[in-house]
Design a protein around this motif. Structure first.
Motif, short mmCIF file in Angstrom:
data_model
loop_
_atom_site.label_atom_id
_atom_site.label_comp_id
_atom_site.label_asym_id
_atom_site.label_seq_id
_atom_site.Cartn_x
_atom_site.Cartn_y
_atom_site.Cartn_z
N ASN A 16 35.86 54.57 19.20
CA ASN A 16 34.89 55.05 18.13
C ASN A 16 35.12 56.07 17.26
OD1 ASN A 16 33.51 52.82 19.39
ND2 ASN A 16 32.23 54.17 20.68
N THR A 17 36.22 56.62 17.56
CA THR A 17 36.44 57.62 16.56
C THR A 17 37.85 57.43 15.64
OG1 THR A 17 37.98 58.65 18.04
CG2 THR A 17 35.80 59.69 18.18
N ASP A 54 26.15 56.22 15.76
CA ASP A 54 26.90 56.99 16.74
C ASP A 54 28.32 57.16 16.38
OD1 ASP A 54 27.63 54.28 16.99
OD2 ASP A 54 27.48 54.21 19.10
N LYS A 55 28.88 56.28 15.54
CA LYS A 55 30.48 56.39 15.03
C LYS A 55 30.32 57.84 14.11
CE LYS A 55 32.05 51.89 15.80
NZ LYS A 55 32.52 50.86 15.29
N ASN A 56 29.30 58.15 13.46
CA ASN A 56 29.27 59.27 12.41
C ASN A 56 29.18 60.33 13.26
OD1 ASN A 56 27.33 57.33 10.75
ND2 ASN A 56 28.91 57.87 9.84
N PHE A 57 28.49 60.59 14.42
CA PHE A 57 28.62 61.76 15.11
C PHE A 57 29.69 61.86 15.76
CE2 PHE A 57 23.96 60.52 15.01
CZ PHE A 57 23.35 61.75 14.50
N PHE A 61 32.37 65.18 15.46
CA PHE A 61 32.74 65.75 16.69
C PHE A 61 34.03 65.93 16.84
CE2 PHE A 61 32.67 65.65 21.71
CZ PHE A 61 32.45 67.03 21.60
N GLU A 62 34.72 64.81 16.55
CA GLU A 62 36.36 64.87 16.51
C GLU A 62 36.96 65.85 15.56
OE1 GLU A 62 38.60 61.62 15.05
OE2 GLU A 62 39.55 61.24 16.72
N GLU A 63 36.16 65.87 14.30
CA GLU A 63 36.78 66.76 13.11
C GLU A 63 36.39 68.17 13.65
OE1 GLU A 63 35.17 65.71 9.35
OE2 GLU A 63 35.76 67.70 8.58
N ASN A 293 28.33 73.68 17.02
CA ASN A 293 27.77 74.02 15.93
C ASN A 293 28.27 73.42 14.57
OD1 ASN A 293 25.54 75.57 17.17
ND2 ASN A 293 26.86 77.38 17.08
N TYR A 294 29.73 73.44 14.72
CA TYR A 294 30.56 72.91 13.52
C TYR A 294 30.09 71.42 13.36
CZ TYR A 294 34.07 72.74 9.84
OH TYR A 294 34.79 72.74 8.87
N THR A 295 29.99 70.66 14.38
CA THR A 295 29.54 69.45 14.21
C THR A 295 28.33 69.07 13.84
OG1 THR A 295 30.94 68.90 16.39
CG2 THR A 295 29.39 66.94 15.89
N LEU A 296 27.35 70.07 13.91
CA LEU A 296 25.89 70.06 13.62
C LEU A 296 26.05 70.13 11.72
CD1 LEU A 296 22.89 69.64 13.55
CD2 LEU A 296 22.98 72.01 14.31
N ALA A 297 26.92 71.00 11.73
CA ALA A 297 27.15 71.22 10.16
C ALA A 297 27.66 70.05 9.40
CB ALA A 297 27.84 72.63 10.03
N LEU A 298 28.80 69.64 10.12
CA LEU A 298 29.44 68.20 9.47
C LEU A 298 28.22 67.21 9.40
CD1 LEU A 298 32.65 68.15 11.19
CD2 LEU A 298 32.36 68.61 8.87
N CYS A 299 27.43 66.96 10.45
CA CYS A 299 26.34 65.92 10.59
C CYS A 299 25.39 66.23 9.49
CB CYS A 299 25.96 65.99 11.91
SG CYS A 299 26.72 65.16 13.13
#
Lengths: 379, 166
Positions: A16-17, A54-57, A61-63, A293-299
């Motif tokens: 999924n990533t 979900d794949k966007n999240f 997250f992976e990034e 936090n970085y995941t949230l910023a990316l989202c």
């Protein structure tokens, strides 16, 4: 077509990533859904729809993990580069403590040793030419490099062409002969003893003065033993009067100038420093918090990009303006701030910064200790 | 390319969220039931249904309302009468889901007041295209977004939908 959007929960499964770097890491699998849910909640769900899947999240997250890993690895590589260059790329450096050494510093200094003849990593070779009576000029290319070095250019470092050393023309001072010493011994009454010099200690400066006198005599009264080397033409002084070998030392220029002294498969630069991605399961609280936090910023940025494709969306009989631009700006601002914080943190944990900090602590401690009253001993 | 099915899906979701979760203006829609509507009597020359109109059971819909002001008309014989124009902006994809095609004569109830639809307008297309008539760009692009109905206030006593007098 009905494109599904975030429904409030998700169930991660490998594949999924986008890159699948951490798909089989159980810690990642567990956290992926939690982080997705947390990000959606932080962006307004369930009060507001979040037009992401979900794949966007998972991708964000992976990034974020990869970004964290890259930053840590970059700073490690920078901190230890001097010790790492030239070592095999097959070493796995991730999670390893690097022992620093002076190897690379000395390696850098070797080039000076090469030129000074005091070490280095280029061979000084020996060669010779046969001097011919009455021939003063000799072409080293023809006589040596064409023959012995397949035409490679050579650079002569030293030519052994000089007077005989003064010491060999000076009778052994320990024997006490040849310098009028015998008369002096005789006058002391020791001349008949053998070896008479056993009773005599001559001062060292006497020997030095004699040797200097011989050398100065050679220099002033005789033709000078020297040479000139210009463009491979070796001119000998004085003009040879008898056949003799003249030795010289040289380096082959192509050997000295060869920049590829290391075997292939050695670390050369940042591109092949063998720091691999940090395993997600090994990242602890500080890193995890940053990643979330970085995941949230990316989202935020991602959702902003989605909503900003149509900054104004038609609704029945009117238009609605979306907050895509705000989300993009906020997401990018958060990303920049997080990266800056992380870089500053990593910089402060580098070797140089740590040593400076230790020095500051030591100085401060000394200042504190100076305030402690000391005993005064009075006898 | 803009306006593909993915974009339309996104726009529809924004619209749905806006209308159903945020604005939440709801109306009950009574579809005119032509087959069950009869004239006043069998010898009515033109078959007009002046007093025996029949409607389907109401469905509840979200829409964006544009209320006109009440207008009071002085009638010398009967006194003051009131009328009001109301515009109902429906999201067409939602209507399509329940297979509802608005037409003149349908009744919409808002706040206990009934409005009979006079005009049905369908002129708002996403990026100007209607996927039902895709022509060369195909059915993936564009969609009719809205049906805008304009109605006028009508007395409940005329409709026989609800008990107007007790």
């Amino acid at each position: 077509m009905n494109i599904a959007i975030w429904q409030g929960s998700s169930s991660f499964s490998p594949g999924n990533t986008p890159f699948g770097y951490y798909d089989y890491d159980t810690e990642f699998q567990t956290n992926a859904d939690k982080v997705a849910k947390w990000c959606a909640l932080r962006m307004g769900y369930p009060i507001m729809d979040v037009e992401m899947q979900d794949k966007n999240f998972y991708a964000a997250f992976e990034e974020a993990i990869t970004e964290f890993s890259t930053q840590v690895n970059m700073y490690n590589a920078r901190d230890y580069m001097l010790s790492l260059v030239g070592t095999p790329t097959s070493n796995e450096l991730s999670g390893r403590v690097i022992s620093t050494n002076l190897g690379r510093t000395i390696e850098l200094a070797k080039q000076y040793g090469n030129e000074a003849g005091s070490g280095g990593n280029v061979n000084w070779k020996k060669g010779y030419i046969d001097l011919v009576p009455d021939q003063q000029i000799y072409d080293l290319n023809t006589l040596w490099s064409d023959v012995m070095e397949s035409g490679s250019r050579i650079e002569v470092k030293r030519v052994f062409h000089d007077f005989s050393p003064a010491i060999v023309r000076y009778f052994d001072p320990y024997v006490g002969t040849g310098a009028g010493t015998q008369q002096m011994l005789d006058s002391f009454g020791w001349g008949s003893y053998s070896p008479a010099v056993s009773f005599l200690v001559m001062p060292l400066y006497a020997d030095l003065l004699r040797i200097q006198a011989i050398e100065m005599s050679d220099m002033i009264r005789k033709s000078s033993y020297t040479f000139e080397l210009r463009n491979n033409q070796l001119t000998m002084y004085p003009i040879p009067t008898f056949p003799v070998k003249v030795w010289f030392e040289y380096v082959v220029e192509s050997e000295r100038n060869n920049p590829l002294k290391y075997a292939t498969g050695s670390i050369s630069d940042l591109s092949n420093v063998p720091y691999n991605r940090v395993q997600f399961g090994s990242i602890k609280d500080i890193g995890l918090r940053w990643i979330n936090n970085y995941t949230l910023a990316l989202c935020k940025e991602m959702l902003g990009l989605i909503r900003n494709k149509y900054s104004s969306v038609p609704i029945p009989g009117a238009e609605a303006t979306l907050n895509g631009a705000d989300l993009i700006a906020q997401g990018r601002e958060d990303k920049t701030a997080l990266l800056t914080d992380l870089k500053e943190l990593l910089l402060s944990m580098g070797r140089q910064a740590q040593m400076e900090q230790e020095a500051a602590i030591s100085t401060a401690m000394q200042l504190q200790l100076n305030k402690v009253p000391t005993y005064i001993y009075i006898k | 390319m803009f306006g593909s099915a993915r974009d339309i899906s996104f726009i529809k979701k924004i619209n749905t969220e806006l209308m159903e979760n945020i604005i939440q203006q709801e109306v009950d829609y009574y579809k005119y039931y032509l087959q069950e509507t009869k004239g006043t009597d069998s010898d009515n020359l033109y078959g007009e249904a002046s007093s025996q109109k029949t409607y389907y059971t109401a469905v509840r819909l979200t829409c964006l309302l544009e209320r006109g002001d009440q207008a009071y008309v002085q009638d010398d014989q009967f006194g003051v009468d009131v009328t009001q124009q109301m515009t109902f902006n429906f999201l067409k994809p939602k209507l399509r889901e329940i297979n509802l095609v608005p037409s003149a004569g349908d009744i919409v109830e808002v706040r206990g007041l009934y409005y009979e639809l006079d005009q049905i307008n369908e002129n708002q297309f996403i990026l100007g295209k209607d996927n039902d008539y895709g022509k060369s760009v195909g059915t993936e692009f564009g969609e009719s977004l809205s049906i805008i109905c304009i109605g006028h206030y009508t007395r409940a006593t005329r409709l026989q939908i609800t008990k107007a007098r007790y």
